[in-house]
Design an enzyme around this catalytic site. Structure first.
Site, PDB file in Angstrom:
ATOM      1  NE  ARG A  51      -3.752  -2.259   2.410  1.00  0.00           N
ATOM      2  CZ  ARG A  51      -3.546  -3.564   2.613  1.00  0.00           C
ATOM      3  NH1 ARG A  51      -2.340  -3.998   2.946  1.00  0.00           N
ATOM      4  NH2 ARG A  51      -4.551  -4.422   2.493  1.00  0.00           N
ATOM      5  CG  HIS A  79      -0.809  -5.587  -4.297  1.00  0.00           C
ATOM      6  ND1 HIS A  79       0.323  -5.514  -3.519  1.00  0.00           N
ATOM      7  CD2 HIS A  79      -1.632  -6.488  -3.687  1.00  0.00           C
ATOM      8  CE1 HIS A  79       0.192  -6.328  -2.488  1.00  0.00           C
ATOM      9  NE2 HIS A  79      -0.974  -6.921  -2.555  1.00  0.00           N
ATOM     10  CG  HIS A  85      -0.060 -11.511  -3.530  1.00  0.00           C
ATOM     11  ND1 HIS A  85      -0.776 -12.345  -2.715  1.00  0.00           N
ATOM     12  CD2 HIS A  85      -0.274 -10.253  -3.076  1.00  0.00           C
ATOM     13  CE1 HIS A  85      -1.428 -11.622  -1.810  1.00  0.00           C
ATOM     14  NE2 HIS A  85      -1.121 -10.343  -2.004  1.00  0.00           N
ATOM     15  CG  ASP A 124      -2.928  -8.082   5.231  1.00  0.00           C
ATOM     16  OD1 ASP A 124      -1.822  -8.283   4.691  1.00  0.00           O
ATOM     17  OD2 ASP A 124      -3.860  -7.493   4.657  1.00  0.00           O
ATOM     18  CD  GLU A 148       1.808 -10.425  -0.060  1.00  0.00           C
ATOM     19  OE1 GLU A 148       1.793  -9.341  -0.687  1.00  0.00           O
ATOM     20  OE2 GLU A 148       0.939 -10.742   0.767  1.00  0.00           O
TER      21      GLU A 148
END
Length: 331
Positions: free
Chosen positions: A79, A104, A175, A235, A295
């Site tokens: 982000r 992304h 990803h 996350d 990631e």
């Protein structure tokens, strides 16, 4: 190694699939989005299974782009707050495709582009494209490549390179969502054990944008420095203890106690986004907990955080990044 037609986009562009095999590991890579479509490895009994989430045909990826299943993400992974960033006394504006933020690479990032492909030796494919100046709001003409290679022993190495003709920002990742019990094993990924060599995470606000604070994991559920079942609700960007390195260093491992399969992650990057797929919704044919993403990356919103490792790339410089996934089994 072989290439085959995988499908055709609505505009008539062909998409090809490359299959790499070496030392008991088989992977398939698409020219659409640089997608890692399949990874097949044996369990402790020698039974092979496909261990990443994906779709059997191109239509599935076109219908369900939001999870970025297996995709090569860029120009900027993760982000950017408010869809804007400063660079050399200018403010650049990006698509706000994740609430108020850019996510992304924007509305049509690298995950939705068709890449040129060429074989490199017997066990690698090199994907490349030119991202023109202004694409999705990013400055500079970016020449970018990602090479997917199976090393001796079957480890999957993804090597990224990029150059630019004007100052810009770059943050690339893959990803892939892992389910070491098998891609069709449902929420079995929720029972995986995970280890991440990081003593801190980037604290975030309600929009998952870093506040600037690097929070210690000691005594919290974020402490994954020793392998344990993590469960849902992650996350977050882990600040890897090793920092930025010139060579890939192992920083994480995922383990499925049932099948015995393991995947280790080595990288040159300073961060790792650990995501337990809690945001899968009814529009995606997978449920929360069906996969785990690891990631490798620079930190979210780095262009707006000068105290973070820089993601700026200038003319004359070469962006290089590498991540290696090693596959194994435990008794």
């Amino acid at each position: 190694m072989r290439s085959e037609l995988f499908g055709t986009l609505p505009d008539g562009t062909d998409v090809h699939r490359w299959t790499l095999e070496r030392d008991g590991v088989r992977v398939r890579v698409l020219t659409y989005g640089g997608i890692l479509q399949t990874v097949e490895t044996p369990d402790r009994e020698g039974a092979e299974a496909q261990i990443v989430l994906g779709f059997p045909d191109l239509a599935g990826y076109l219908a369900h782009p939001a999870p970025y299943l297996g995709a090569l993400v860029g120009r900027y992974a993760n982000r950017i707050a408010g869809g804007r960033f400063p660079l050399d006394d200018r403010i650049y504006h990006l698509a706000q495709n994740n609430g108020p933020n850019s996510l992304h690479g924007g509305e049509r990032g690298f995950d939705k582009r068709v890449w040129d492909a060429e074989a490199v030796g017997d066990h690698a494919v090199r994907l490349s494209r030119v991202s023109p100046h202004g694409e999705e709001g990013f400055p500079g003409r970016l020449e970018v490549a990602a090479t997917y290679a199976l090393d001796a022993g079957g480890a999957l190495r993804i090597s990224y390179e990029a150059t630019t003709d004007a100052p810009t920002i770059v943050n690339l990742t893959n990803h892939t969502y892992w389910n070491l019990a098998g891609a069709d094993a449902g929420d079995a990924a929720g029972g995986h054990e995970v280890r991440i060599d990081a003593g801190r995470v980037t604290a975030v606000d309600g929009n998952l944008i870093p506040t600037g604070e690097l929070s210690a994991v000691e005594g919290t559920r974020f402490d994954l420095r020793e392998s344990r079942k993590a469960g849902p609700g992650y996350d977050h960007n882990y600040v890897l203890d090793k920092g930025v390195t010139g060579e890939a260093v192992e920083v994480a491992e995922l383990h499925d106690p049932v099948s015995g399969r393991t995947v280790s992650v080595a990288t040159t990057e300073p961060g790792l986004q650990f995501y337990t797929s809690d945001h899968f919704d009814a529009d995606v044919p997978f449920a929360p907990g069906d996969g785990i993403a690891l990631e490798t990356q620079h930190f979210p919103d780095s262009p707006n955080r000068p105290e973070f490792p820089s993601t700026v790339l200038r003319p004359g410089e070469v962006f290089r990044s590498q991540t290696v996934y090693g596959f194994g089994v435990r008794a």
